[in-house]
Design a protein around this motif. Structure first.
Motif, PDB file in Angstrom:
ATOM      1  N   VAL A  89      79.366 -72.628  -2.856  1.00  0.00           N
ATOM      2  CA  VAL A  89      79.765 -71.503  -3.707  1.00  0.00           C
ATOM      3  C   VAL A  89      79.953 -71.996  -5.139  1.00  0.00           C
ATOM      4  N   ARG A  90      80.622 -73.117  -5.285  1.00  0.00           N
ATOM      5  CA  ARG A  90      80.862 -73.684  -6.624  1.00  0.00           C
ATOM      6  C   ARG A  90      79.559 -74.099  -7.291  1.00  0.00           C
ATOM      7  N   ARG A  91      78.633 -74.580  -6.473  1.00  0.00           N
ATOM      8  CA  ARG A  91      77.339 -75.050  -7.007  1.00  0.00           C
ATOM      9  C   ARG A  91      76.307 -73.941  -7.106  1.00  0.00           C
ATOM     10  N   ASN A  92      76.654 -72.713  -6.652  1.00  0.00           N
ATOM     11  CA  ASN A  92      75.739 -71.558  -6.654  1.00  0.00           C
ATOM     12  C   ASN A  92      74.452 -71.829  -5.883  1.00  0.00           C
ATOM     13  N   LEU A  93      74.572 -72.506  -4.726  1.00  0.00           N
ATOM     14  CA  LEU A  93      73.403 -72.782  -3.901  1.00  0.00           C
ATOM     15  C   LEU A  93      73.093 -71.593  -3.007  1.00  0.00           C
ATOM     16  N   LEU A  94      71.805 -71.269  -2.905  1.00  0.00           N
ATOM     17  CA  LEU A  94      71.345 -70.127  -2.122  1.00  0.00           C
ATOM     18  C   LEU A  94      70.789 -70.616  -0.789  1.00  0.00           C
ATOM     19  N   THR A  95      71.461 -70.225   0.312  1.00  0.00           N
ATOM     20  CA  THR A  95      70.996 -70.582   1.648  1.00  0.00           C
ATOM     21  C   THR A  95      71.056 -69.331   2.522  1.00  0.00           C
ATOM     22  N   LYS A  96      70.441 -69.409   3.699  1.00  0.00           N
ATOM     23  CA  LYS A  96      70.495 -68.284   4.638  1.00  0.00           C
ATOM     24  C   LYS A  96      71.949 -68.025   5.018  1.00  0.00           C
ATOM     25  N   GLY A  97      72.335 -66.755   5.016  1.00  0.00           N
ATOM     26  CA  GLY A  97      73.691 -66.375   5.382  1.00  0.00           C
ATOM     27  C   GLY A  97      74.652 -66.306   4.215  1.00  0.00           C
ATOM     28  N   ALA A  98      74.240 -66.784   3.049  1.00  0.00           N
ATOM     29  CA  ALA A  98      75.119 -66.745   1.875  1.00  0.00           C
ATOM     30  C   ALA A  98      75.284 -65.304   1.403  1.00  0.00           C
ATOM     31  N   ILE A  99      76.478 -64.984   0.907  1.00  0.00           N
ATOM     32  CA  ILE A  99      76.729 -63.654   0.351  1.00  0.00           C
ATOM     33  C   ILE A  99      76.667 -63.765  -1.163  1.00  0.00           C
ATOM     34  N   ILE A 100      75.768 -62.960  -1.755  1.00  0.00           N
ATOM     35  CA  ILE A 100      75.535 -63.028  -3.197  1.00  0.00           C
ATOM     36  C   ILE A 100      75.981 -61.734  -3.864  1.00  0.00           C
ATOM     37  N   LYS A 101      76.333 -61.844  -5.138  1.00  0.00           N
ATOM     38  CA  LYS A 101      76.676 -60.668  -5.935  1.00  0.00           C
ATOM     39  C   LYS A 101      75.441 -60.303  -6.743  1.00  0.00           C
ATOM     40  N   THR A 102      74.991 -59.051  -6.619  1.00  0.00           N
ATOM     41  CA  THR A 102      73.811 -58.586  -7.348  1.00  0.00           C
ATOM     42  C   THR A 102      74.183 -57.404  -8.229  1.00  0.00           C
ATOM     43  N   GLU A 103      73.204 -56.893  -8.951  1.00  0.00           N
ATOM     44  CA  GLU A 103      73.425 -55.743  -9.834  1.00  0.00           C
ATOM     45  C   GLU A 103      73.868 -54.506  -9.057  1.00  0.00           C
ATOM     46  N   ILE A 104      73.391 -54.367  -7.812  1.00  0.00           N
ATOM     47  CA  ILE A 104      73.691 -53.151  -7.037  1.00  0.00           C
ATOM     48  C   ILE A 104      74.791 -53.357  -5.992  1.00  0.00           C
ATOM     49  N   GLY A 105      75.383 -54.548  -5.940  1.00  0.00           N
ATOM     50  CA  GLY A 105      76.467 -54.810  -5.004  1.00  0.00           C
ATOM     51  C   GLY A 105      76.287 -56.124  -4.265  1.00  0.00           C
ATOM     52  N   ARG A 106      77.132 -56.349  -3.261  1.00  0.00           N
ATOM     53  CA  ARG A 106      77.094 -57.587  -2.489  1.00  0.00           C
ATOM     54  C   ARG A 106      75.985 -57.514  -1.436  1.00  0.00           C
ATOM     55  N   ALA A 107      75.332 -58.664  -1.191  1.00  0.00           N
ATOM     56  CA  ALA A 107      74.241 -58.703  -0.216  1.00  0.00           C
ATOM     57  C   ALA A 107      74.270 -60.049   0.511  1.00  0.00           C
ATOM     58  N   ARG A 108      73.767 -60.035   1.749  1.00  0.00           N
ATOM     59  CA  ARG A 108      73.688 -61.263   2.542  1.00  0.00           C
ATOM     60  C   ARG A 108      72.231 -61.718   2.615  1.00  0.00           C
ATOM     61  N   ILE A 109      72.003 -62.996   2.305  1.00  0.00           N
ATOM     62  CA  ILE A 109      70.646 -63.556   2.344  1.00  0.00           C
ATOM     63  C   ILE A 109      70.208 -63.736   3.797  1.00  0.00           C
TER      64      ILE A 109
END
Length: 125
Positions: A89-109
């Motif tokens: 989370v601190r490193r902003n790494l994108l992996t499967k299952g991560a929850i991200i904040k987008t322009e339209i709301g929260r999403a799960r990869i």
């Protein structure tokens, strides 16, 4: 990177005498560590001559809203949660299952950016 060949020991604890030595092809590759940034991808040759696309950096995700079935390409703002490793989370790494904040709301990869080269996500809110 680690050698991923057969163990020298059997399940019973006895010693296995290998017929061949370690091979370069049996060594794994370093993780992609996909993080937020200007899009950068790399094509990796895999075993059998096949290809994988590694996303090294990504700034957009294909987010699907299950309520209406609509999919949009939206900008990723930050990583909010990651069950794989809290440090991601601190490193902003994108992996499967991560929850991200987008322009339209929260999403799960739901895809694997380091293996597929693309980020597909499901809208949570």
């Amino acid at each position: 990177m680690q050698w991923q060949g057969e163990s020298v020991r059997k399940v019973t604890g006895g010693r296995r005498r290998p017929a061949q030595m370690k091979r370069r092809a049996e060594i794994g590759l370093a993780p992609a560590d996909t993080h937020i940034g200007e899009d950068r991808r790399r094509i990796i040759r895999t075993f059998g001559g096949n290809d994988k696309v590694r996303a090294l950096r990504a700034s957009f995700a294909n987010v699907t809203n299950l309520a209406n079935g609509e999919t949009r390409k939206v900008k990723i703002e930050k990583v909010e949660e990651n069950g794989a490793n809290p440090n991601y989370v601190r490193r902003n790494l994108l992996t499967k299952g991560a929850i991200i904040k987008t322009e339209i709301g929260r999403a799960r990869i739901m895809s694997r950016p380091g293996q597929d080269g693309i980020i597909n996500a499901l809208l949570l809110e």
